[in-house]
Motif scaffolding. Structure first.
Motif, PDB file in Angstrom:
ATOM      1  N   TYR A   1       0.805  -1.208   0.000  1.00  0.00           N
ATOM      2  CA  TYR A   1       0.000   0.000   0.000  1.00  0.00           C
ATOM      3  C   TYR A   1       0.846   1.270   0.000  1.00  0.00           C
ATOM      4  O   TYR A   1       0.323   2.369  -0.155  1.00  0.00           O
ATOM      5  CB  TYR A   1      -0.923   0.000   1.224  1.00  0.00           C
ATOM      6  N   LEU A   2       2.142   1.122   0.222  1.00  0.00           N
ATOM      7  CA  LEU A   2       3.006   2.289   0.315  1.00  0.00           C
ATOM      8  C   LEU A   2       3.872   2.505  -0.925  1.00  0.00           C
ATOM      9  O   LEU A   2       4.561   3.514  -1.031  1.00  0.00           O
ATOM     10  CB  LEU A   2       3.929   2.148   1.541  1.00  0.00           C
ATOM     11  N   ALA A   3       3.841   1.568  -1.858  1.00  0.00           N
ATOM     12  CA  ALA A   3       4.764   1.636  -2.993  1.00  0.00           C
ATOM     13  C   ALA A   3       4.588   2.914  -3.803  1.00  0.00           C
ATOM     14  O   ALA A   3       5.569   3.546  -4.220  1.00  0.00           O
ATOM     15  CB  ALA A   3       4.580   0.415  -3.884  1.00  0.00           C
ATOM     16  N   ASP A   4       3.327   3.345  -4.042  1.00  0.00           N
ATOM     17  CA  ASP A   4       3.101   4.550  -4.837  1.00  0.00           C
ATOM     18  C   ASP A   4       3.610   5.804  -4.139  1.00  0.00           C
ATOM     19  O   ASP A   4       3.830   6.835  -4.789  1.00  0.00           O
ATOM     20  CB  ASP A   4       1.609   4.723  -5.149  1.00  0.00           C
ATOM     21  N   LEU A   5       3.790   5.736  -2.815  1.00  0.00           N
ATOM     22  CA  LEU A   5       4.304   6.905  -2.098  1.00  0.00           C
ATOM     23  C   LEU A   5       5.734   7.224  -2.517  1.00  0.00           C
ATOM     24  O   LEU A   5       6.165   8.380  -2.455  1.00  0.00           O
ATOM     25  CB  LEU A   5       4.251   6.669  -0.584  1.00  0.00           C
ATOM     26  N   THR A   6       6.477   6.217  -2.945  1.00  0.00           N
ATOM     27  CA  THR A   6       7.818   6.466  -3.477  1.00  0.00           C
ATOM     28  C   THR A   6       7.732   7.383  -4.691  1.00  0.00           C
ATOM     29  O   THR A   6       8.496   8.355  -4.819  1.00  0.00           O
ATOM     30  CB  THR A   6       8.477   5.136  -3.878  1.00  0.00           C
ATOM     31  N   SER A   7       6.792   7.096  -5.574  1.00  0.00           N
ATOM     32  CA  SER A   7       6.609   7.925  -6.758  1.00  0.00           C
ATOM     33  C   SER A   7       6.175   9.336  -6.382  1.00  0.00           C
ATOM     34  O   SER A   7       6.672  10.319  -6.946  1.00  0.00           O
ATOM     35  CB  SER A   7       5.548   7.296  -7.676  1.00  0.00           C
ATOM     36  N   MET A   8       5.285   9.447  -5.421  1.00  0.00           N
ATOM     37  CA  MET A   8       4.812  10.763  -5.006  1.00  0.00           C
ATOM     38  C   MET A   8       5.949  11.599  -4.437  1.00  0.00           C
ATOM     39  O   MET A   8       6.107  12.785  -4.771  1.00  0.00           O
ATOM     40  CB  MET A   8       3.693  10.615  -3.962  1.00  0.00           C
ATOM     41  N   GLY A   9       6.753  11.003  -3.575  1.00  0.00           N
ATOM     42  CA  GLY A   9       7.874  11.731  -2.998  1.00  0.00           C
ATOM     43  C   GLY A   9       8.843  12.209  -4.059  1.00  0.00           C
ATOM     44  O   GLY A   9       9.351  13.343  -4.002  1.00  0.00           O
ATOM     45  N   THR A  10       9.108  11.360  -5.047  1.00  0.00           N
ATOM     46  CA  THR A  10      10.015  11.725  -6.131  1.00  0.00           C
ATOM     47  C   THR A  10       9.466  12.891  -6.947  1.00  0.00           C
ATOM     48  O   THR A  10      10.180  13.851  -7.251  1.00  0.00           O
ATOM     49  CB  THR A  10      10.234  10.521  -7.061  1.00  0.00           C
ATOM     50  N   LEU A  11       8.198  12.824  -7.298  1.00  0.00           N
ATOM     51  CA  LEU A  11       7.599  13.871  -8.121  1.00  0.00           C
ATOM     52  C   LEU A  11       7.572  15.212  -7.398  1.00  0.00           C
ATOM     53  O   LEU A  11       7.828  16.267  -7.998  1.00  0.00           O
ATOM     54  CB  LEU A  11       6.185  13.454  -8.542  1.00  0.00           C
ATOM     55  N   VAL A  12       7.261  15.203  -6.113  1.00  0.00           N
ATOM     56  CA  VAL A  12       7.269  16.453  -5.340  1.00  0.00           C
ATOM     57  C   VAL A  12       8.677  17.038  -5.294  1.00  0.00           C
ATOM     58  O   VAL A  12       8.869  18.255  -5.419  1.00  0.00           O
ATOM     59  CB  VAL A  12       6.732  16.208  -3.918  1.00  0.00           C
TER      60      VAL A  12
ATOM     61  N   CYS B   1       5.628  16.749 -14.061  1.00  0.00           N
ATOM     62  CA  CYS B   1       5.646  15.980 -12.805  1.00  0.00           C
ATOM     63  C   CYS B   1       4.316  16.093 -12.066  1.00  0.00           C
ATOM     64  O   CYS B   1       3.824  15.108 -11.493  1.00  0.00           O
ATOM     65  CB  CYS B   1       6.788  16.465 -11.910  1.00  0.00           C
ATOM     66  N   LEU B   2       3.727  17.282 -12.065  1.00  0.00           N
ATOM     67  CA  LEU B   2       2.420  17.454 -11.418  1.00  0.00           C
ATOM     68  C   LEU B   2       1.357  16.617 -12.118  1.00  0.00           C
ATOM     69  O   LEU B   2       0.463  16.057 -11.468  1.00  0.00           O
ATOM     70  CB  LEU B   2       2.020  18.932 -11.429  1.00  0.00           C
ATOM     71  N   TYR B   3       1.454  16.504 -13.437  1.00  0.00           N
ATOM     72  CA  TYR B   3       0.488  15.693 -14.171  1.00  0.00           C
ATOM     73  C   TYR B   3       0.610  14.217 -13.799  1.00  0.00           C
ATOM     74  O   TYR B   3      -0.401  13.537 -13.576  1.00  0.00           O
ATOM     75  CB  TYR B   3       0.685  15.874 -15.673  1.00  0.00           C
ATOM     76  N   LEU B   4       1.843  13.721 -13.706  1.00  0.00           N
ATOM     77  CA  LEU B   4       2.041  12.326 -13.310  1.00  0.00           C
ATOM     78  C   LEU B   4       1.561  12.090 -11.882  1.00  0.00           C
ATOM     79  O   LEU B   4       1.001  11.032 -11.572  1.00  0.00           O
ATOM     80  CB  LEU B   4       3.514  11.943 -13.449  1.00  0.00           C
ATOM     81  N   ALA B   5       1.770  13.072 -11.000  1.00  0.00           N
ATOM     82  CA  ALA B   5       1.277  12.941  -9.624  1.00  0.00           C
ATOM     83  C   ALA B   5      -0.253  12.897  -9.607  1.00  0.00           C
ATOM     84  O   ALA B   5      -0.863  12.143  -8.833  1.00  0.00           O
ATOM     85  CB  ALA B   5       1.779  14.098  -8.772  1.00  0.00           C
ATOM     86  N   TYR B   6      -0.884  13.682 -10.475  1.00  0.00           N
ATOM     87  CA  TYR B   6      -2.344  13.709 -10.581  1.00  0.00           C
ATOM     88  C   TYR B   6      -2.902  12.340 -10.941  1.00  0.00           C
ATOM     89  O   TYR B   6      -4.004  11.962 -10.510  1.00  0.00           O
ATOM     90  CB  TYR B   6      -2.755  14.752 -11.618  1.00  0.00           C
ATOM     91  N   LEU B   7      -2.137  11.563 -11.704  1.00  0.00           N
ATOM     92  CA  LEU B   7      -2.601  10.249 -12.146  1.00  0.00           C
ATOM     93  C   LEU B   7      -2.491   9.174 -11.062  1.00  0.00           C
ATOM     94  O   LEU B   7      -3.027   8.085 -11.240  1.00  0.00           O
ATOM     95  CB  LEU B   7      -1.793   9.807 -13.376  1.00  0.00           C
ATOM     96  N   LEU B   8      -1.814   9.474  -9.958  1.00  0.00           N
ATOM     97  CA  LEU B   8      -1.660   8.480  -8.894  1.00  0.00           C
ATOM     98  C   LEU B   8      -2.990   8.259  -8.175  1.00  0.00           C
ATOM     99  O   LEU B   8      -3.843   9.152  -8.128  1.00  0.00           O
ATOM    100  CB  LEU B   8      -0.593   8.932  -7.901  1.00  0.00           C
ATOM    101  N   PRO B   9      -3.196   7.066  -7.581  1.00  0.00           N
ATOM    102  CA  PRO B   9      -4.481   6.750  -6.933  1.00  0.00           C
ATOM    103  C   PRO B   9      -4.804   7.684  -5.764  1.00  0.00           C
ATOM    104  O   PRO B   9      -3.907   8.271  -5.141  1.00  0.00           O
ATOM    105  CB  PRO B   9      -4.269   5.311  -6.435  1.00  0.00           C
TER     106      PRO B   9
END
Length: 503
Positions: free
Chosen positions: A396-407, A446-454
């Motif tokens: 459940y935390l894997a996508d948070l890696t992507s979020m942290g990177t994009l921010v 990067c904001l667009y890719l973050a928008y696509l996250l669940p």
């Protein structure tokens, strides 16, 4: 409220940052092997070692599997998807290149944000990086036991029981191999940066060698007809696949965290960033061309649905032998070890910078006087990450890696723009081309890719930021080095007003 607002917006001067990174350690107890209050790191890495560090942090296990999920979306044009993803990563890399030359200190995005957007933003970005590195290394470490079992089964016919080699929630109770690989990497990092860089260089050569061997073998079965329907789903399919492969490029920012352990950082860091991205892009495209040429598009989806490692299956089909699975497992074991090593390295250097600024406890700043490494910092991070990998279900935390990177990427793009305005005369060995178009495009993409996250990812990320804000209000703002620097100035002003009031 105004006081807190001023604290959140105060910036750390560039001159102070650079002076701290070059100053010798303050005096400490002669009988202690570690500096009690602080210290500086030792500049031991050159361009080659730093570039290998960057390649190691980017090339993980994803390339062994990602084609199985992206080729069905794009067909043979997945090759272009890798180019598109590289272009998006390249926009962020260009921003890093400029900032690495302007602010050549440890801490990477955290330090850049502190100098441009202020203390509050820097603190939140730092916790995004802690989330990115901590969860990423834990997630990668979890799969080390699986590949280790596959390798040992092929070589010795023996595998560890699932109860102690699988992640909790996936048939296991405690993932011992995950804990072991984190602690081994912590031990290596604690021994010294030079030793860690040397071991990493060997491991990078091994995993690049494995991928190049795959390319060489797969090309013997190359069929041009596999490219006949090049883009079956058009530009949309290429874009969807590009979003899927984008995170195969995440990790190159680790290069910037090593700024205080690199010789001639203003030149070396930017060149290492560019060489890392160029090398990884060329390697990924070679693998994609060889893989697509070796088998029809429809087989990739079938292999992914069956949970197979796509590259291993291609080698198995081409050679008709069983050794490819063993070879790819060995490559994955080495790859995961090197990724854990360099990701832990980046995590400890960010905490080192935060401790120097007073935003986390000083234990993270102590540098061993013999090894020139933050030993306490390394073992604390290793214990926390190892425990997370061994005991906590991470799906459940894997996508948070992507979020942290994009921010982090968005913050870097903003830092380029702000520093151009507030410090126009600062030295910039490399400048972002087409300014300000490139940093704006980087932030928007990067904001667009973050928008696509669940949505659940956004909820968890919001909770993480609330926790970070609470920690800043409780500890960071009161212990900030800038706060202590401001207090004598404020006291001086009050003492000057006092006589006038009595008069």
């Amino acid at each position: 409220m105004g006081r807190i607002s001023n604290q959140l917006c105060r910036r750390k001067p560039l001159t102070t940052m650079i002076a701290e990174s070059n100053d010798p350690p303050p005096h400490s107890d002669p009988g202690s092997s570690a500096d009690a209050g602080g210290g500086t790191l030792q500049r031991t890495m050159g361009l080659g070692q730093l570039t290998l560090l960057g390649i190691s942090s980017v090339v993980g296990t994803g390339i062994f599997f990602v084609l199985g999920t992206t080729v069905p979306d794009a067909g043979p044009s997945v090759i272009l998807s890798f180019v598109v993803a590289a272009a998006v990563a390249g926009l962020a890399a260009l921003c890093y290149v400029e900032l690495a030359g302007t602010v050549p200190v440890a801490g990477s995005t955290y330090s850049y944000t502190y100098a441009s957007l202020g203390e509050g933003a820097a603190y939140l970005v730092a916790w995004c990086l802690i989330l990115e590195y901590g969860v990423a290394v834990s997630t990668v470490a979890v799969s080390w036991g699986q590949y280790l079992n596959e390798l040992s089964s092929s070589l010795f016919g023996f595998a560890l029981p699932d109860a102690i080699s699988q992640a909790p929630g996936a048939g296991g109770y405690v993932n011992i191999p995950a804990l072991v690989v984190v602690l081994l990497c912590s031990l290596l990092l604690a021994r010294g940066t030079r030793e860690s860089a040397t071991v990493n260089a060997v491991m990078v050569c091994v995993k690049i060698g494995v991928l190049l061997l795959f390319v060489a073998v797969a090309l013997t079965a190359f069929r041009t007809e596999n490219f006949s329907d090049f883009a079956p789903h058009g530009i949309g399919g290429i874009g969807i696949a590009a979003s899927g492969v984008f995170f195969s490029y995440v990790g190159f920012d680790t290069v910037a965290t090593a700024s205080e352990e690199v010789r001639n950082p203003r030149r070396t860091i930017p060149l290492a960033l560019l060489l890392t991205l160029a090398t990884v892009t060329a390697l990924y495209i070679l693998v994609a061309v060889a893989a697509v040429g070796a088998q029809p598009t429809e087989k990739f989806g079938q292999q992914a649905d069956a949970g197979e490692a796509v590259l291993a299956q291609i080698l198995r089909d081409v050679t008709g032998a069983g050794w490819p699975a063993m070879l790819l497992a060995a490559g994955a074991v080495v790859s995961i070890f090197s990724v854990v090593l360099v990701t832990l390295f980046g995590q400890t250097r960010i905490l080192f910078s935060m401790a120097r600024d007073g935003l986390v406890p000083q234990v993270f700043r102590r540098v061993d006087r013999e090894r020139h490494t933050p030993v306490h910092n390394t073992w604390i991070v290793g214990a926390c990450v190892g425990g997370l990998a061994a005991l906590v279900p991470l799906q459940y935390l894997a996508d948070l890696t992507s979020m942290g990177t994009l921010v982090a990427f968005v913050a870097v793009a903003a830092a380029v723009v702000v520093l151009r305005r507030i410090a126009p005369d600062a030295p910039r060995p490399f400048k972002v081309p087409l300014y300000p178009v490139v940093p704006i495009l980087s932030a928007v993409s990067c904001l667009y890719l973050a928008y696509l996250l669940p949505g659940i990812t956004w909820t968890l990320f919001g909770c993480w930021l609330l926790l970070a804000a609470a920690l800043y209000l409780a500890f960071g703002r009161r212990n900030s080095a800038l706060q202590h620097a401001e207090q004598p100035a404020e006291q001086g002003k009050s003492e000057q007003k006092e006589p006038a009031r009595h008069a």
